[in-house]
Scaffold this motif. Structure first.
Motif, short mmCIF file in Angstrom:
data_model
loop_
_atom_site.label_atom_id
_atom_site.label_comp_id
_atom_site.label_asym_id
_atom_site.label_seq_id
_atom_site.Cartn_x
_atom_site.Cartn_y
_atom_site.Cartn_z
N LYS A 78 -17.73 4.92 12.04
CA LYS A 78 -16.74 4.46 13.01
C LYS A 78 -17.40 4.11 14.34
O LYS A 78 -17.02 3.15 15.00
N SER A 141 -7.44 11.25 15.33
CA SER A 141 -7.26 11.67 13.95
C SER A 141 -8.14 10.82 13.03
O SER A 141 -8.35 9.64 13.31
N GLN A 143 -7.29 9.64 10.21
CA GLN A 143 -6.45 8.62 9.61
C GLN A 143 -5.96 7.64 10.69
O GLN A 143 -6.58 6.63 10.96
N LYS A 144 -4.85 7.93 11.29
CA LYS A 144 -4.30 7.09 12.34
C LYS A 144 -3.77 7.97 13.45
O LYS A 144 -3.18 9.00 13.20
N GLY A 145 -3.96 7.51 14.68
CA GLY A 145 -3.29 8.15 15.79
C GLY A 145 -4.15 9.00 16.68
O GLY A 145 -5.28 9.36 16.36
N THR A 211 4.83 -1.99 17.17
CA THR A 211 3.71 -1.05 17.05
C THR A 211 3.19 -0.67 18.43
O THR A 211 3.03 -1.53 19.30
N VAL A 213 0.03 1.08 20.55
CA VAL A 213 -1.40 1.38 20.46
C VAL A 213 -1.90 1.89 21.80
O VAL A 213 -1.21 1.77 22.82
N ILE A 224 -6.13 1.76 19.45
CA ILE A 224 -5.98 2.82 18.46
C ILE A 224 -4.49 2.94 18.12
O ILE A 224 -3.65 3.11 19.00
N LEU A 225 -4.16 2.87 16.84
CA LEU A 225 -2.76 2.94 16.42
C LEU A 225 -2.14 4.29 16.77
O LEU A 225 -2.75 5.34 16.58
N PHE A 248 2.10 7.91 13.78
CA PHE A 248 1.35 7.73 12.54
C PHE A 248 0.63 9.02 12.13
O PHE A 248 0.43 9.29 10.96
N ASN A 249 0.24 9.79 13.12
CA ASN A 249 -0.56 10.98 12.87
C ASN A 249 0.31 12.16 12.46
O ASN A 249 1.33 12.43 13.09
#
Length: 279
Positions: A78, A141, A143-145, A211, A213, A224-225, A248-249
């Motif tokens: 990342k 996170s 994953q997302k968030g 959305t 971010v 970042i979502l 999302f998280n």
């Protein structure tokens, strides 16, 4: 010793049977090729199954080490991706950069304690000042968030002020138009999957499904979502707009997080400290 001899003499028939039976099996296997092959195949199968189960058990015991390794590798990838494809917020295009010039790097850490049921939730990770962790760093996170900010740091551990904390405020934008707002969890909300975007200028149009971010202001990288708007026109006591979002998280399943190291954080902090608040 006397009791032992009494026991043996009492059950001597049984012991003699075991001895003769074992001897008979031994000579049968030794002197007959078919019985010998069957016995060897059976014993090999038993031993093989035992080793297989032992290996499964060993792999299970090593799952923690494997997860740590995968998390560290993901953090490295990342970081490299962030350096190679930095987003220019003005043109919304990818800008090629070198790894040495990138602003952000990620450090994987394992969550060793996490609270989600309190008014002010804090979690603990297994990385500290020896790993380069410092107060104020952003936490993401896998994953997302967003997760929150580093709060207190010791040599080998650090605490995170979670997003699920009444004092946590994160700068965010609407992905479709870059309209600024603040992400908060408070106002009597105890739902760990829900938060609010506030302080959005009142001329901005927000719709369900938009959305949200990160803005790139503060410690978090941009884009970042965070979540999606599920309810607009949330009533507030100011002249700004607010909306409810689904995050999302999922904070209830966090086992690993990424601490974001901002290479320019100290330089920015030093520069901004020169400017007086009332100027």
């Amino acid at each position: 010793m006397r009791n032992l001899w009494i026991f043996i003499s009492r059950y001597n028939a049984f012991f003699l049977f075991i001895i003769f039976f074992s001897t008979g099996i031994y000579f049968t296997i030794k002197n007959n090729s078919y019985q010998r092959s069957v016995t060897l195949n059976s014993s090999n199968e038993i031993v093989g199954n035992a080793y297989e189960r032992l290996n499964i058990f060993k792999r299970y015991l090593n799952l923690g080490m494997v997860n740590d390794s995968l998390a560290a590798e993901n953090a490295k990838l990342k970081s490299e991706l962030l350096g190679l494809t930095t987003v220019d917020s003005a043109k919304d295009v990818k800008v090629i950069d070198t790894i040495t010039n990138q602003q952000y790097t990620y450090l994987a850490a394992k969550v060793v304690k996490n609270s989600i049921t309190l008014r002010n939730n804090v979690m603990t990770i297994n990385k500290g000042s020896f790993d380069g962790i410092a107060s104020g760093m952003a936490v993401l996170s896998p994953q997302k968030g967003v997760v929150g900010f580093i709060r207190d740091v010791s040599s080998h551990l650090a605490t995170i002020q979670s997003l699920l904390h009444k004092d946590t405020k994160i700068s965010v934008t609407l992905k479709k138009n870059n309209a600024l707002g603040s992400l908060v969890w408070g106002d009597g909300n105890f739902d760990i999957r829900k938060a609010f975007i506030k302080e959005v200028p009142n001329h901005i149009k927000m719709y369900m499904g938009d959305t949200v971010v990160t803005s790139g202001y503060g410690s978090f990288p941009a884009k970042i979502l965070v979540g999606k708007i599920v309810k607009t026109n949330v009533t507030t006591n100011d002249n700004f707009l607010s909306a409810e979002i689904n995050l999302f998280n999922d904070f209830s399943t966090l086992q690993y997080v990424y601490v974001v190291k901002d290479k320019k954080a100290e330089e920015q902090k030093a520069l901004e400290s020169i400017v007086k608040p009332n100027e």
